[in-house]
Design an enzyme around this catalytic site. Structure first.
Site, PDB file in Angstrom:
ATOM      1  N   GLY A 171     -26.774 -39.153  19.676  1.00  0.00           N
ATOM      2  CA  GLY A 171     -27.783 -38.651  20.607  1.00  0.00           C
ATOM      3  C   GLY A 171     -28.510 -37.477  19.972  1.00  0.00           C
ATOM      4  O   GLY A 171     -28.543 -37.311  18.755  1.00  0.00           O
ATOM      5  N   GLY A 172     -29.044 -36.619  20.849  1.00  0.00           N
ATOM      6  CA  GLY A 172     -29.789 -35.455  20.355  1.00  0.00           C
ATOM      7  C   GLY A 172     -28.949 -34.549  19.476  1.00  0.00           C
ATOM      8  O   GLY A 172     -29.483 -33.763  18.692  1.00  0.00           O
ATOM      9  N   GLY A 406     -51.498 -40.216 -11.590  1.00  0.00           N
ATOM     10  CA  GLY A 406     -51.218 -39.225 -10.553  1.00  0.00           C
ATOM     11  C   GLY A 406     -49.787 -38.726 -10.652  1.00  0.00           C
ATOM     12  O   GLY A 406     -49.495 -37.552 -10.370  1.00  0.00           O
ATOM     13  N   ALA A 407     -48.898 -39.620 -11.056  1.00  0.00           N
ATOM     14  CA  ALA A 407     -47.491 -39.231 -11.155  1.00  0.00           C
ATOM     15  C   ALA A 407     -47.307 -38.123 -12.187  1.00  0.00           C
ATOM     16  O   ALA A 407     -46.429 -37.270 -12.051  1.00  0.00           O
ATOM     17  CB  ALA A 407     -46.637 -40.448 -11.507  1.00  0.00           C
TER      18      ALA A 407
HETATM   19  C1  HXC Z   1     -17.258 -35.038  28.078  1.00  0.00           C
HETATM   20  C2  HXC Z   1     -16.244 -36.442  26.599  1.00  0.00           C
HETATM   21  C3  HXC Z   1     -17.489 -36.763  26.018  1.00  0.00           C
HETATM   22  C4  HXC Z   1     -18.647 -36.142  26.554  1.00  0.00           C
HETATM   23  C5  HXC Z   1     -15.982 -37.843  24.961  1.00  0.00           C
HETATM   24  N1  HXC Z   1     -15.351 -37.140  25.915  1.00  0.00           N
HETATM   25  N2  HXC Z   1     -17.301 -37.631  24.998  1.00  0.00           N
HETATM   26  N3  HXC Z   1     -16.147 -35.587  27.607  1.00  0.00           N
HETATM   27  N4  HXC Z   1     -18.495 -35.291  27.571  1.00  0.00           N
HETATM   28  N5  HXC Z   1     -19.859 -36.355  26.036  1.00  0.00           N
HETATM   29  C6  HXC Z   1     -13.901 -37.106  26.179  1.00  0.00           C
HETATM   30  C7  HXC Z   1     -13.352 -38.405  26.714  1.00  0.00           C
HETATM   31  O1  HXC Z   1     -13.481 -38.418  28.110  1.00  0.00           O
HETATM   32  C8  HXC Z   1     -11.902 -38.304  26.277  1.00  0.00           C
HETATM   33  O2  HXC Z   1     -11.215 -37.412  27.136  1.00  0.00           O
HETATM   34  C9  HXC Z   1     -11.999 -37.619  24.932  1.00  0.00           C
HETATM   35  O3  HXC Z   1     -13.255 -36.949  24.931  1.00  0.00           O
HETATM   36  C10 HXC Z   1     -11.967 -38.562  23.786  1.00  0.00           C
HETATM   37  O4  HXC Z   1     -12.892 -39.608  24.010  1.00  0.00           O
HETATM   38  P1  HXC Z   1     -12.532 -41.145  23.814  1.00  0.00           P
HETATM   39  O5  HXC Z   1     -13.642 -41.924  24.386  1.00  0.00           O
HETATM   40  O6  HXC Z   1     -11.145 -41.405  24.330  1.00  0.00           O
HETATM   41  O7  HXC Z   1     -12.493 -41.232  22.233  1.00  0.00           O
HETATM   42  P2  HXC Z   1     -13.004 -42.385  21.283  1.00  0.00           P
HETATM   43  O8  HXC Z   1     -12.534 -43.712  21.782  1.00  0.00           O
HETATM   44  O9  HXC Z   1     -12.632 -41.985  19.908  1.00  0.00           O
HETATM   45  O10 HXC Z   1     -14.596 -42.398  21.431  1.00  0.00           O
HETATM   46  C11 HXC Z   1     -15.361 -41.292  21.011  1.00  0.00           C
HETATM   47  C12 HXC Z   1     -16.815 -41.414  21.491  1.00  0.00           C
HETATM   48  C13 HXC Z   1     -16.852 -41.722  22.997  1.00  0.00           C
HETATM   49  C14 HXC Z   1     -17.479 -42.550  20.679  1.00  0.00           C
HETATM   50  C15 HXC Z   1     -17.523 -40.115  21.124  1.00  0.00           C
HETATM   51  O11 HXC Z   1     -16.048 -40.765  23.664  1.00  0.00           O
HETATM   52  C16 HXC Z   1     -18.207 -41.656  23.567  1.00  0.00           C
HETATM   53  O12 HXC Z   1     -19.000 -42.581  23.419  1.00  0.00           O
HETATM   54  N6  HXC Z   1     -18.515 -40.553  24.261  1.00  0.00           N
HETATM   55  C17 HXC Z   1     -19.765 -40.402  24.951  1.00  0.00           C
HETATM   56  C18 HXC Z   1     -20.837 -40.133  23.983  1.00  0.00           C
HETATM   57  C19 HXC Z   1     -22.131 -39.837  24.649  1.00  0.00           C
HETATM   58  O13 HXC Z   1     -22.793 -40.736  25.183  1.00  0.00           O
HETATM   59  N7  HXC Z   1     -22.468 -38.549  24.703  1.00  0.00           N
HETATM   60  C20 HXC Z   1     -23.678 -38.099  25.221  1.00  0.00           C
HETATM   61  C21 HXC Z   1     -24.714 -38.320  24.130  1.00  0.00           C
HETATM   62  S1  HXC Z   1     -26.239 -37.729  24.588  1.00  0.00           S
HETATM   63  P3  HXC Z   1      -9.649 -37.471  27.352  1.00  0.00           P
HETATM   64  O14 HXC Z   1      -9.392 -36.505  28.447  1.00  0.00           O
HETATM   65  O15 HXC Z   1      -9.331 -38.875  27.719  1.00  0.00           O
HETATM   66  O16 HXC Z   1      -9.016 -37.057  26.063  1.00  0.00           O
HETATM   67  C22 HXC Z   1     -26.208 -36.205  23.985  1.00  0.00           C
HETATM   68  C23 HXC Z   1     -27.431 -35.499  24.262  1.00  0.00           C
HETATM   69  C24 HXC Z   1     -27.553 -34.305  23.394  1.00  0.00           C
HETATM   70  O17 HXC Z   1     -25.308 -35.749  23.426  1.00  0.00           O
HETATM   71  C25 HXC Z   1     -28.910 -33.786  23.663  1.00  0.00           C
HETATM   72  C26 HXC Z   1     -29.271 -32.710  22.748  1.00  0.00           C
HETATM   73  C27 HXC Z   1     -30.712 -32.420  22.894  1.00  0.00           C
END
Ligand code: HXC
Length: 519
Positions: A171-172, A406-407
């Site tokens: 993501g971002g 040019g290069a």
């Molecule tokens: C809160 C989160 C989290 C998040 C993971 N966790 N991502 N908690 N916010 N964004 C937590 C899970 O609930 C879990 O908690 C622990 O972290 C580990 O995650 P798992 O899913 O069990 O691990 P894994 O299978 O290895 O997968 C990792 C992952 C997946 C691929 C990163 O967790 C995932 O897809 N997360 C969401 C990613 C996402 O969409 N983020 C937002 C992106 S947008 P527990 O308690 O079970 O240990 C963004 C915008 C930024 O970031 C903007 C900036 C401008």
């Protein structure tokens, strides 16, 4: 709590903070072949040098039951330490705490060390392993990212910023590493993408794995987003240490020259033989680089991407330098969109941090064709031109063989303010290669030649005449566009002497807010 208990209490709190999200999650992290955030910091920095900040910070979120789930440190380990005795600031995202996701307080911790790094003029290293914005914190998390992005932008060109991506970065969140100078990714255990495979499938129908969408091989081989693919975290951390050897602490300092036992007057007879007689035959420019730099040590940057140009750091007589070299072994060393982007960014990186640029030229021109034109080779090629022209660091150019059209101008020519321009005796500096030139200049005569043998003989004669007249270094030398034609074997001593002379170089740009380079 009585006075006797206060110190044990502190020790207990520290122990608790060091456990991050707990032993189970640490074991899960290890089972994926990954170190924890703290282990990474300890391994990267000089032993015992780490001073942690904000170990007791916790989040402030009271939604989704988070008020009952708090971890000391809140998912990021921050602080300062030293690498080879020089101060660096560091943050390391802790995947064991809410998946390393970024909260308001997490961002405050990162911003605190970034601000201090800017005040003291020290590099910032970020280790990324995170699920992105902490979903429960909503806009506070987005605001936190923006605070970090802003600091990345302000720090750009002031202190070196290096990112390690050792896990998810999606993501971002990818834009913080993208704003830094160098990205190191680990093979198979890291990924970066703006939009993940699931959303990609929903929106475009494309079925793609995480690895194929944003793994280390993709970003170091196809997109050029990352600079190093490390086989392990240990290797990635060592690369970061190595990289800092070539960089100063900030833009007001010079990189540190070290004692060098590789003789600065070392000649290399083999260099006289390195260029094949046939001008169209390739050779590996890295052979030349290894022969002229201290101890043959060259830290190549973006090794797997745009291989027709080679970029990286090395030392000459102990002085750190950036090297840009056309690579005849790949696409004949032609300039194209990717190579211009790669070298342009590298030259600017060197210039920002006072690292002299050594350019080794063997370029047949720009790659022709609609693919390049539609892709904007005009703008991308101009980036490299801009970068060379704007750079005020010492610039030394050595033309090894071809330097056409040019290069020629782009690749560190005299008129783009190169300080010292040398050429090897076999160099061909001209508007275009002999064959192409004859085709243009003699088109009418060629059309009249119906016999293939007569045509070949005509070309042979005319090309020889052309080469004698234009495709040699002496025309450019006569005009002073070259400072000297040198024996290949003396390249190392000549570069070192030039670097010593240029060490006190001062050059300035006209006052302006900033240029408008064709981004
Ligand atoms: C809160 C989160 C989290 C998040 C993971 N966790 N991502 N908690 N916010 N964004 C937590 C899970 O609930 C879990 O908690 C622990 O972290 C580990 O995650 P798992 O899913 O069990 O691990 P894994 O299978 O290895 O997968 C990792 C992952 C997946 C691929 C990163 O967790 C995932 O897809 N997360 C969401 C990613 C996402 O969409 N983020 C937002 C992106 S947008 P527990 O308690 O079970 O240990 C963004 C915008 C930024 O970031 C903007 C900036 C401008």
């Amino acid at each position: 709590m009585n006075a006797h208990d206060k110190i044990p209490h502190l020790i207990e709190l520290r122990e608790q903070a060091r456990l991050g999200g707990g032993e189970k999650r640490i074991a899960a992290q290890h089972s994926k072949g990954k170190y924890t955030a703290r282990e990474r910091v300890e391994k990267l920095l000089d032993e015992g040098s780490f001073e942690e900040y904000d170990m007791f910070v916790t989040h402030r979120c009271t939604d989704f039951g988070l008020e009952n789930e708090r971890y000391l440190g809140d998912g990021v380990v921050t602080g300062r330490g030293t690498i080879d005795g020089r101060v660096v600031y560091i943050f390391s995202q802790d995947f064991t705490v809410f998946g390393g996701s970024l909260s308001e307080t997490f961002a405050m911790k990162v911003c605190k060390i970034m601000d201090q790094a800017m005040k003291v003029g020290a590099p910032i290293i970020g280790i990324n392993d995170s699920g992105g914005a902490r979903i429960q914190e909503g806009v506070n998390s987005l605001a936190g990212y923006a605070e970090i992005f802003y600091r990345n932008i302000m720090a750009s060109g002031v202190v070196p910023q290096i990112s390690a991506v050792f896990g998810p970065c999606a993501g971002g969140a990818v834009y913080s590493p993208a704003l830094t100078d160098i990205i190191v990714m680990t093979d198979k255990t890291s990924h970066m993408f703006v939009t993940g495979p699931k959303v990609t499938k929903t929106v475009t129908g494309e079925d793609i794995t995480t690895e194929d969408l944003g793994g280390a091989s993709i970003h170091t081989g196809k997109s050029g987003v990352a600079h190093f693919k490390a086989d392990s975290e240990d290797e990635g951390l060592l690369l970061i240490r190595k990289l800092l050897e070539y960089l100063p602490q900030n833009n007001l300092e010079d990189p540190i020259a070290t004692e060098c036992s590789d003789p600065s007057d070392r000649m290399d007879d083999e260099l006289n033989e390195v260029i094949p007689d046939d001008p169209n035959k390739p050779y590996d420019v890295k052979d030349v680089i290894h022969r002229i730099v201290d101890f043959g040590e060259f830290l190549e940057i973006q090794r797997h991407w745009a291989k027709n140009i080679v970029t990286g750091f090395a030392k000459f007589g102990g002085m750190p330098c950036g090297i840009v070299a056309n690579q005849p072994n790949f696409l004949a060393g032609v300039l194209d969109i990717d190579s211009a982007r790669k070298a342009g960014r590298f030259v600017r990186f060197c210039d920002a941090f006072n690292v002299p640029v050594i350019t080794l030229v063997d370029v047949p021109g720009f790659l022709p064709g609609s693919f390049q034109e539609y892709g904007g080779i005009i703008s991308h090629g101009a980036k490299l031109l801009f970068a060379y022209g704007e750079a005020t660091v010492p610039k030394i150019t050595v033309t090894l063989r071809k330097s056409y059209g040019g290069a020629h101008d782009v690749m560190g020519s005299k008129q783009l303010r190169a300080d010292i321009n040398y050429a090897w005796p076999g160099a061909e500096i001209a508007v275009m290669g002999a064959h192409g030139a004859i085709e243009v200049l003699e088109s009418k005569a060629i059309a009249e030649l119906k016999d293939a043998e007569a045509r070949n003989e005509f070309f042979r004669q005319k090309e020889e005449e052309y080469r004698e007249k234009f495709a040699n270094p002496y025309v450019a030398a006569r005009f002073g566009y070259l400072d000297d034609v040198i024996e290949p074997r003396s390249t190392r001593p000549r570069i070192i002497r030039a670097l010593r002379a240029l060490a006190t170089k001062k050059d300035v740009l006209p006052p302006k807010k900033h240029g408008n380079m064709p981004l």
